[in-house]
Design an enzyme around this catalytic site. Sequence first.
Site, PDB file in Angstrom:
ATOM      1  N   ASN A  68       0.871  -1.182   0.000  1.00 29.41           N
ATOM      2  CA  ASN A  68       0.000   0.000   0.000  1.00 29.41           C
ATOM      3  C   ASN A  68       0.906   1.229   0.000  1.00 29.41           C
ATOM      4  O   ASN A  68       1.490   1.567   1.025  1.00 29.41           O
ATOM      5  CB  ASN A  68      -0.890  -0.033   1.255  1.00 29.41           C
ATOM      6  CG  ASN A  68      -1.728   1.222   1.404  1.00 29.41           C
ATOM      7  OD1 ASN A  68      -1.843   2.027   0.481  1.00 29.41           O
ATOM      8  ND2 ASN A  68      -2.323   1.392   2.584  1.00 29.41           N
ATOM      9  N   TRP A  69       0.999   1.876  -1.165  1.00 25.26           N
ATOM     10  CA  TRP A  69       1.925   3.013  -1.287  1.00 25.26           C
ATOM     11  C   TRP A  69       1.378   4.291  -0.660  1.00 25.26           C
ATOM     12  O   TRP A  69       2.065   5.288  -0.560  1.00 25.26           O
ATOM     13  CB  TRP A  69       2.247   3.268  -2.761  1.00 25.26           C
ATOM     14  CG  TRP A  69       3.027   2.171  -3.426  1.00 25.26           C
ATOM     15  CD1 TRP A  69       3.468   1.010  -2.854  1.00 25.26           C
ATOM     16  CD2 TRP A  69       3.458   2.110  -4.799  1.00 25.26           C
ATOM     17  NE1 TRP A  69       4.145   0.247  -3.773  1.00 25.26           N
ATOM     18  CE2 TRP A  69       4.152   0.901  -4.980  1.00 25.26           C
ATOM     19  CE3 TRP A  69       3.316   2.969  -5.890  1.00 25.26           C
ATOM     20  CZ2 TRP A  69       4.711   0.524  -6.202  1.00 25.26           C
ATOM     21  CZ3 TRP A  69       3.866   2.607  -7.108  1.00 25.26           C
ATOM     22  CH2 TRP A  69       4.563   1.394  -7.263  1.00 25.26           C
ATOM     23  N   GLY A  79       2.462   2.127  10.659  1.00 26.28           N
ATOM     24  CA  GLY A  79       3.388   3.239  10.469  1.00 26.28           C
ATOM     25  C   GLY A  79       4.117   3.663  11.733  1.00 26.28           C
ATOM     26  O   GLY A  79       4.742   4.720  11.774  1.00 26.28           O
ATOM     27  N   GLY A 104       2.843  -1.248   4.281  1.00 26.36           N
ATOM     28  CA  GLY A 104       2.879   0.183   3.966  1.00 26.36           C
ATOM     29  C   GLY A 104       4.305   0.629   3.701  1.00 26.36           C
ATOM     30  O   GLY A 104       4.860   0.416   2.618  1.00 26.36           O
ATOM     31  N   GLY A 105       4.937   1.208   4.716  1.00 28.49           N
ATOM     32  CA  GLY A 105       6.280   1.801   4.574  1.00 28.49           C
ATOM     33  C   GLY A 105       7.292   0.903   3.879  1.00 28.49           C
ATOM     34  O   GLY A 105       8.022   1.342   2.975  1.00 28.49           O
TER      35      GLY A 105
HETATM   36  C1  PEP Z   1      -0.822   0.012   6.058  1.00 25.86           C
HETATM   37  O1  PEP Z   1      -1.000   1.207   5.956  1.00 25.86           O
HETATM   38  O2  PEP Z   1      -1.655  -0.752   5.557  1.00 25.86           O
HETATM   39  C2  PEP Z   1       0.362  -0.455   6.765  1.00 25.86           C
HETATM   40  C3  PEP Z   1       0.360  -1.693   7.180  1.00 25.86           C
HETATM   41  O3  PEP Z   1       1.370   0.440   6.978  1.00 25.86           O
HETATM   42  P1  PEP Z   1       2.816   0.132   7.642  1.00 25.86           P
HETATM   43  O4  PEP Z   1       3.325  -1.147   7.055  1.00 25.86           O
HETATM   44  O5  PEP Z   1       3.663   1.309   7.250  1.00 25.86           O
HETATM   45  O6  PEP Z   1       2.606   0.027   9.097  1.00 25.86           O
END
Ligand code: PEP
Length: 250
Positions: A9-10, A172, A233-234
């Site tokens: 998920n960008w 995040g 995400g990140g």
């Molecule tokens: C997300 O936003 O779906 C997510 C899991 O973000 P992160 O991996 O950055 O915690």
Amino acid sequence: MRRKIVAGNWKMNLDVNEAETLFKGICSIASAGNKYQKTLVFPPNIYIHSLLKENNGAIEIGAQNFHFETKGAFTGEVSARQLKALGCSWVLVGHSERRVLFNEGAAILSKKMDAALESNLQIIYCCGESLREREEGNHFDKVRDQIAILKSLTHESMQNISIAYEPIWAIGTGRTASPAQAAEMHDFIRAELEAIFGYTIAESTSLLYGGSCSEENAKELFSCKNIDGGLIGGASLKVDSFGAIISAIE
Ligand code: PEP
């Protein structure tokens, strides 16, 4: 056999050149996969068209957001039908950022789910509790409520649904759920699905973990019996870290 899925998920990151470079990098390392193993990316909607043209078939592309109406006077919005016609195959529904920052509650999420299913899009439905809900011991109730939205779906529709458990306190933040915490919730979600839809649907639904999943912790998380992959995400914004997470599922 349920599918193993690693999805990036960008969010609202990357300019167009960065997005294309990252996508090419992921295409070069993601193996073509098969029916049972998928690599997905969810770029900002404005990049979907050009990334679909670059795609070598190893990756499926989804949209982070869309409107539940099919067309009309909804300035600035994009419909599920438009995304499907573009070549998009997946959407996210119920991400905590949409729930919290854009006030998407159960009624809206249900309509989004119906619109996506009507357009033959596959859905990653996100659920997860806040830190406060966990600290107060209400995390199972919260997730049960969020899963209850699926009750109106048919068994056939459920074949297009995967679920991402994403504790909000882990998104995040660098603070991942421990494998034990994640496994416990994934077991719970599988049991809820069985209570609603029966054994066959429960067993065939992919359950992904999301929340600071990284190359350091992915293997341990993915080795839990009810964790079938991750929503990242990140760590999906760099070829090396996303590639390592993809390898962790293989
Ligand atoms: C997300 O936003 O779906 C997510 C899991 O973000 P992160 O991996 O950055 O915690």
